[in-house]
Structures are given as structure tokens and as C-alpha cells.
Scaffold this active site. Structure first.
Site, PDB file in Angstrom:
ATOM      1  N   ASP A 124       0.736  -1.149  -0.135  1.00 46.17           N
ATOM      2  CA  ASP A 124      -0.021  -0.063  -0.093  1.00 46.17           C
ATOM      3  C   ASP A 124       0.812   1.212   0.068  1.00 46.17           C
ATOM      4  O   ASP A 124       2.045   1.079   0.425  1.00 46.17           O
ATOM      5  CB  ASP A 124      -0.962   0.039   1.101  1.00 46.17           C
ATOM      6  CG  ASP A 124      -2.082   1.262   0.982  1.00 46.17           C
ATOM      7  OD1 ASP A 124      -2.898   1.001   0.441  1.00 46.17           O
ATOM      8  OD2 ASP A 124      -1.823   2.439   1.492  1.00 46.17           O
TER       9      ASP A 124
HETATM   10  N1  LIG Z   1       2.700   3.833 -13.036  1.00 44.75           N
HETATM   11  C1  LIG Z   1       2.915   4.558 -11.562  1.00 44.75           C
HETATM   12  N2  LIG Z   1       2.054   4.285 -10.753  1.00 44.75           N
HETATM   13  C2  LIG Z   1       2.236   4.853  -9.626  1.00 44.75           C
HETATM   14  C3  LIG Z   1       3.555   5.784  -9.474  1.00 44.75           C
HETATM   15  N3  LIG Z   1       3.309   6.338  -8.177  1.00 44.75           N
HETATM   16  C4  LIG Z   1       2.304   5.563  -7.474  1.00 44.75           C
HETATM   17  N4  LIG Z   1       1.681   4.438  -8.474  1.00 44.75           N
HETATM   18  C5  LIG Z   1       0.803   3.656  -8.384  1.00 44.75           C
HETATM   19  O1  LIG Z   1      -0.325   4.453  -7.201  1.00 44.75           O
HETATM   20  C6  LIG Z   1      -0.909   3.257  -6.387  1.00 44.75           C
HETATM   21  C7  LIG Z   1      -1.056   3.592  -5.109  1.00 44.75           C
HETATM   22  O2  LIG Z   1      -2.203   3.186  -4.629  1.00 44.75           O
HETATM   23  P1  LIG Z   1      -2.478   1.792  -3.599  1.00 44.75           P
HETATM   24  O3  LIG Z   1      -3.721   1.948  -3.087  1.00 44.75           O
HETATM   25  O4  LIG Z   1      -1.347   1.433  -2.917  1.00 44.75           O
HETATM   26  O5  LIG Z   1      -2.566   0.672  -4.910  1.00 44.75           O
HETATM   27  P2  LIG Z   1      -3.911   0.258  -5.786  1.00 44.75           P
HETATM   28  O6  LIG Z   1      -3.343   1.141  -7.027  1.00 44.75           O
HETATM   29  O7  LIG Z   1      -4.795   0.555  -5.249  1.00 44.75           O
HETATM   30  O8  LIG Z   1      -3.624  -1.093  -6.161  1.00 44.75           O
HETATM   31  P3  LIG Z   1      -3.511  -2.464  -4.642  1.00 44.75           P
HETATM   32  O9  LIG Z   1      -2.095  -2.901  -4.792  1.00 44.75           O
HETATM   33  O10 LIG Z   1      -4.522  -3.398  -5.428  1.00 44.75           O
HETATM   34  O11 LIG Z   1      -4.232  -1.889  -3.657  1.00 44.75           O
HETATM   35  C8  LIG Z   1      -0.201   2.014  -7.002  1.00 44.75           C
HETATM   36  O12 LIG Z   1      -1.190   1.425  -7.939  1.00 44.75           O
HETATM   37  C9  LIG Z   1       1.163   2.568  -7.492  1.00 44.75           C
HETATM   38  O13 LIG Z   1       1.609   1.510  -8.480  1.00 44.75           O
HETATM   39  C10 LIG Z   1       4.091   6.099 -10.576  1.00 44.75           C
HETATM   40  O14 LIG Z   1       5.035   6.858 -10.598  1.00 44.75           O
HETATM   41  N5  LIG Z   1       4.149   5.442 -11.545  1.00 44.75           N
END
Ligand SMILES: Nc1nc2c(ncn2[C@@H]2O[C@H](COP(=O)(O)OP(=O)(O)OP(=O)(O)O)[C@@H](O)[C@H]2O)c(=O)[nH]1
Length: 202
Positions: free
Chosen positions: A79
């Protein structure tokens, strides 16, 4: 791969997380964990829980959800919270929200509080938190609008409303931390654990 190695599952819907682990040569299955992140985040903030502990709670919730199905599997949960001057930001709902969020973050420094946990046999067997620090340029609205037009809806899948691994690099004046952690996975500490756990070749 030896037959007795545990099945590895990434409890995530994040395409960026999946790409980081695949590029590093990890063989795993990705399964999204149906967890109400907003509810857990709101409760953690209401109780004054620090961002690193809240991110670990969320990563645990995702890993636990998936680990229940197969206690033998090694389940990875992650997360990432974005914190800027004490304010927690979330993935923007749409492009207008992404625009507003990037305007709120520009010219400032924010932390990406990035937690990763591993669960096996019914409990957490490892955890790690990395906190890359991101300093954004005070870019113009014209630059911002060109960025949003170039990237589009994919920005709603990122907690910072940017993708560092592309045009998003032009948003920053300074980055402290490693790129995999910024993309959502503290990769080298995780690989070190997997080697120590006998899942990866040493
Ligand atoms: N492609 C990319 N994604 C980013 C970057 N910074 C943050 N993220 C994405 O932002 C999201 C952070 O939100 P989370 O709630 O941790 O994750 P999520 O996308 O909901 O996915 P889950 O692991 O299923 O919870 C993640 O999918 C990270 O990969 C970046 O610089 N590039």
C-alpha cells in the site's frame, strides 16, 4: 523451479506493481484484494495512526484477504499513501481531480509512504516501509494541461496523479528514494526477504 517452493501471490490490482516484479524476474500470480481501503484509511486518520502504520494496516488487509484462500502461498500485499505537509492524498477520481491534485502538489515536497508485507501460514512473516521523498517543480498550468492530455485516465490509477516512469519525470525538481518504491514496491528489500525465505536463488 523446484516443486516444493511456495506459490507466490501479489494481492494487488496495480499494473505498475505487477510490472516491477515481472521485470525483476519474479514468477507470481496477481489477484486483486477486495478491501475497502477508503474505510480503513478514514479510520486510521480519525484515530491519529501515523501514515506508515496505516499503510502497513492496508497492506496487511489486502494480503490477509488473499492468504485465506491458500495458507501455503506466500502472499505479498502493498500500500502507498501520499502525504504532503500532513495532508493525505488518494488516487484522483478523474482527470479534473488529477489536475487539482497536481496543482496542490506542485512547488512542494511530498512523501510516498510505501508499505509491503508478506503473509504465509495465516500471518505476517515480513514487512518493510520505504518513504521516497518527491519535490515537484512549480510547473505552469500550460505544462500541466499538456501533461494531462498526454497521459489521460491512466493518471487516476496513481496515488500522486503522475507516472514517474515517463513524461511525469518532468514534474520533479528532486527525488530522494528508489524508483521501484516510488512505483509502489520497495523491490530490493522484498527480493532480499524472498531469497532469505528460500523462494529466490541466492
Ligand atoms: N505507474 C505508476 N504508478 C504509480 C506511481 N506512483 C504511485 N503509483 C501507483 O499508485 C498506486 C498506489 O495506490 P495503492 O492504493 O497503494 O494501490 P492500488 O493501485 O489501489 O492497487 P492495490 O495494490 O490493489 O491496492 C499503486 O498502484 C502504485 O503503483 C508512478 O510513478 N507510476
Amino acid at each position: 523451479m523446484q516443486a516444493d517452493l511456495p506459490r507466490i501471490v501479489l494481492a494487488s490490482a496495480s499494473t505498475a506493481r505487477r510490472a516491477v516484479l515481472e521485470a525483476a524476474g519474479l514468477r507470481f500470480e496477481a489477484l486483486p484484494a477486495a478491501v475497502d481501503e477508503a474505510e480503513i484509511k478514514a479510520a486510521a486518520q480519525a484515530e491519529g495512526i501515523p501514515p506508515a502504520d496505516a499503510a502497513l494496516m492496508l497492506a496487511d488487509a489486502k494480503a490477509e484477504r488473499i492468504a485465506r484462500r491458500d495458507p501455503e502461498a506466500l502472499v505479498i500485499g502493498c500500500d502507498q499513501l501520499l502525504v504532503c505537509e500532513g495532508v493525505w492524498f488518494d488516487k484522483p477520481a478523474d482527470l479534473p481531480a488529477a489536475r487539482a491534485q497536481l496543482q496542490a502538489l506542485r512547488g512542494r515536497t511530498h512523501d510516498l509512504v510505501t508499505a509491503v508485507v508478506c503473509h504465509r501460514h495465516g500471518g505476517r512473516v515480513w514487512q518493510h516501509v520505504a518513504v521516497p521523498r518527491m519535490t515537484m517543480r512549480d510547473f505552469s498550468n500550460a505544462f500541466l494541461d499538456a501533461y494531462l492530455a498526454a497521459e489521460g485516465e491512466v493518471l487516476t490509477r496513481s496515488v500522486g496523479a503522475y507516472r514517474l516512469e515517463g513524461l511525469g519525470a518532468q514534474l520533479f525538481a528532486r527525488i530522494q528514494g528508489d524508483q521501484p518504491a516510488i512505483l509502489g514496491v520497495p523491490l530490493l528489500p522484498l527480493l532480499a526477504f524472498l531469497r532469505q525465505h528460500g523462494v529466490l536463488a541466492t
